[in-house]
Design a protein around this motif. Sequence first.
Motif, short mmCIF file in Angstrom:
data_model
loop_
_atom_site.label_atom_id
_atom_site.label_comp_id
_atom_site.label_asym_id
_atom_site.label_seq_id
_atom_site.Cartn_x
_atom_site.Cartn_y
_atom_site.Cartn_z
N MET A 25 0.85 -1.21 0.00
CA MET A 25 0.00 0.00 0.00
C MET A 25 0.88 1.25 0.00
SD MET A 25 -2.68 -1.36 2.86
CE MET A 25 -3.80 -0.02 3.13
N LYS A 26 1.95 1.23 0.80
CA LYS A 26 2.86 2.40 0.84
C LYS A 26 3.50 2.64 -0.53
CE LYS A 26 4.16 2.20 5.69
NZ LYS A 26 5.16 1.75 6.65
N GLN A 27 3.88 1.54 -1.19
CA GLN A 27 4.53 1.70 -2.50
C GLN A 27 3.53 2.26 -3.52
OE1 GLN A 27 7.55 1.78 -3.09
NE2 GLN A 27 7.77 1.52 -5.31
N ARG A 28 2.27 1.87 -3.40
CA ARG A 28 1.24 2.40 -4.30
C ARG A 28 1.07 3.90 -4.06
NH1 ARG A 28 -2.75 -1.90 -3.52
NH2 ARG A 28 -4.41 -0.46 -2.93
N VAL A 29 1.14 4.32 -2.80
CA VAL A 29 1.02 5.76 -2.49
C VAL A 29 2.19 6.52 -3.15
CG1 VAL A 29 1.08 7.49 -0.65
CG2 VAL A 29 -0.25 5.38 -0.34
N ARG A 30 3.40 5.97 -3.00
CA ARG A 30 4.57 6.64 -3.60
C ARG A 30 4.39 6.76 -5.11
NH1 ARG A 30 7.29 2.65 -0.32
NH2 ARG A 30 8.17 3.60 1.55
N LEU A 31 3.98 5.67 -5.75
CA LEU A 31 3.81 5.70 -7.21
C LEU A 31 2.67 6.63 -7.60
CD1 LEU A 31 4.28 1.91 -8.04
CD2 LEU A 31 5.74 3.78 -8.86
N GLY A 32 1.61 6.67 -6.77
CA GLY A 32 0.49 7.57 -7.06
C GLY A 32 0.96 9.02 -7.14
N LEU A 33 1.89 9.40 -6.26
CA LEU A 33 2.43 10.77 -6.30
C LEU A 33 3.13 11.01 -7.63
CD1 LEU A 33 4.05 11.13 -2.74
CD2 LEU A 33 1.75 11.77 -3.45
N ALA A 34 3.84 9.99 -8.11
CA ALA A 34 4.55 10.14 -9.39
C ALA A 34 3.55 10.32 -10.54
CB ALA A 34 5.43 8.92 -9.65
N PHE A 35 2.47 9.55 -10.53
CA PHE A 35 1.50 9.64 -11.63
C PHE A 35 0.70 10.94 -11.56
CE2 PHE A 35 1.55 4.79 -11.22
CZ PHE A 35 2.49 4.65 -12.23
N ALA A 36 0.40 11.41 -10.35
CA ALA A 36 -0.55 12.52 -10.20
C ALA A 36 0.10 13.90 -10.16
CB ALA A 36 -1.36 12.31 -8.92
N THR A 37 1.41 13.97 -9.91
CA THR A 37 2.03 15.27 -9.69
C THR A 37 2.49 15.90 -11.01
OG1 THR A 37 2.77 14.54 -7.52
CG2 THR A 37 3.90 16.46 -8.43
N ASP A 38 2.19 17.17 -11.14
CA ASP A 38 2.55 17.91 -12.35
C ASP A 38 4.00 18.41 -12.22
OD1 ASP A 38 2.55 19.33 -14.63
OD2 ASP A 38 1.00 20.75 -14.05
N SER A 39 4.96 17.49 -12.42
CA SER A 39 6.38 17.87 -12.33
C SER A 39 7.07 17.30 -13.57
CB SER A 39 7.01 17.29 -11.06
OG SER A 39 6.95 15.89 -11.14
N PRO A 40 8.05 18.00 -14.11
CA PRO A 40 8.66 17.51 -15.36
C PRO A 40 9.52 16.26 -15.21
CG PRO A 40 9.66 19.58 -14.68
CD PRO A 40 8.55 19.32 -13.72
N LEU A 41 9.94 15.96 -13.97
CA LEU A 41 10.92 14.89 -13.78
C LEU A 41 10.45 13.87 -12.75
CD1 LEU A 41 13.83 13.85 -14.20
CD2 LEU A 41 14.59 15.56 -12.57
N VAL A 42 10.59 12.59 -13.10
CA VAL A 42 10.14 11.51 -12.20
C VAL A 42 11.26 10.47 -12.08
CG1 VAL A 42 8.47 9.65 -11.89
CG2 VAL A 42 7.73 11.82 -12.88
N PHE A 43 11.66 10.17 -10.85
CA PHE A 43 12.62 9.10 -10.58
C PHE A 43 11.87 7.92 -9.97
CE2 PHE A 43 15.24 12.88 -10.49
CZ PHE A 43 16.42 12.47 -11.11
N LEU A 44 12.07 6.74 -10.53
CA LEU A 44 11.42 5.53 -10.01
C LEU A 44 12.52 4.51 -9.72
CD1 LEU A 44 8.58 5.20 -12.74
CD2 LEU A 44 8.38 6.27 -10.48
N ASP A 45 12.89 4.37 -8.46
CA ASP A 45 13.93 3.40 -8.09
C ASP A 45 13.23 2.13 -7.59
OD1 ASP A 45 16.35 2.24 -7.60
OD2 ASP A 45 16.99 3.66 -6.06
N GLU A 46 13.48 1.01 -8.24
CA GLU A 46 12.81 -0.26 -7.92
C GLU A 46 11.29 -0.06 -7.80
OE1 GLU A 46 14.57 -2.13 -4.50
OE2 GLU A 46 16.56 -1.43 -5.04
#
Length: 211
Positions: free
Chosen positions: A140-161
Amino acid sequence: MIKQEFKISAQGVGKRFINEWIFRHFDYTFEAGNTYAVTGPNGSGKSSIMKVLAGITPPTQGNVHYEKNSAIIKPDAFFKELVYVAPYLELPEELSLREFLLFHYKFKELKEGFSIDFLIKFLSLEGHSDKPIKFFSSGMKQRVRLGLAFATDSPLVFLDEPTSNLDEWGIEWYHQNCQKWLMNQCVIIGSNQPFEYKHANFLLNINLFKK
Ligand SMILES: Nc1ncnc2c1ncn2[C@@H]1O[C@H](COP(=O)(O)OP(=O)(O)OP(=O)(O)O)[C@@H](O)[C@H]1O
């Protein structure tokens, strides 16, 4: 999200811990609209290079520059331009999911089409929005982290593991949303599992930057 002109340029970047160079002479430019996978075996330096590129840790040598719409972004303003997802980055355990999201989006913008309520639904965590994050499972925590990546209007996204702790459903959810929400951003994935970066269009093997 509308594609913005965005670039990270690494020039002669190296990181040394004690007497060991983890990587060296790393020259590369990352741009919006592309997905890059930093690959290599365990302990090869994927997280280390991502932290340097994100400005979380300084390089031992060389420089990293960030440019948005042809203007240089100063390092102290840079954190606003990125989302960094990694299992080793803690979420605020005492806050409920809703409190955390309200706090996070005081500093960052949601993409068009997202609201806090929609994001909670998007995470399939409607029944858990008022529960402290410390009671969330690791998936669930990992889904929250990924949700921030999908939903945030920022030009750069880092996804480690990015798929650590996700079940089969979560991994499918990750793939679908990478295609749907991250196509206009500059995405850098650190992984040694090809299924996590199957949609990447550039592969960078960290072992090529050891000398
Ligand atoms: N703060 C630190 N101090 C000393 N050595 C470190 C530090 N951080 C990382 N290292 C070392 O740097 C090397 C690369 O580690 P890193 O975590 O970047 O690898 P990785 O490719 O992300 O590994 P994994 O696939 O296991 O996550 C390892 O030898 C690690 O022990």
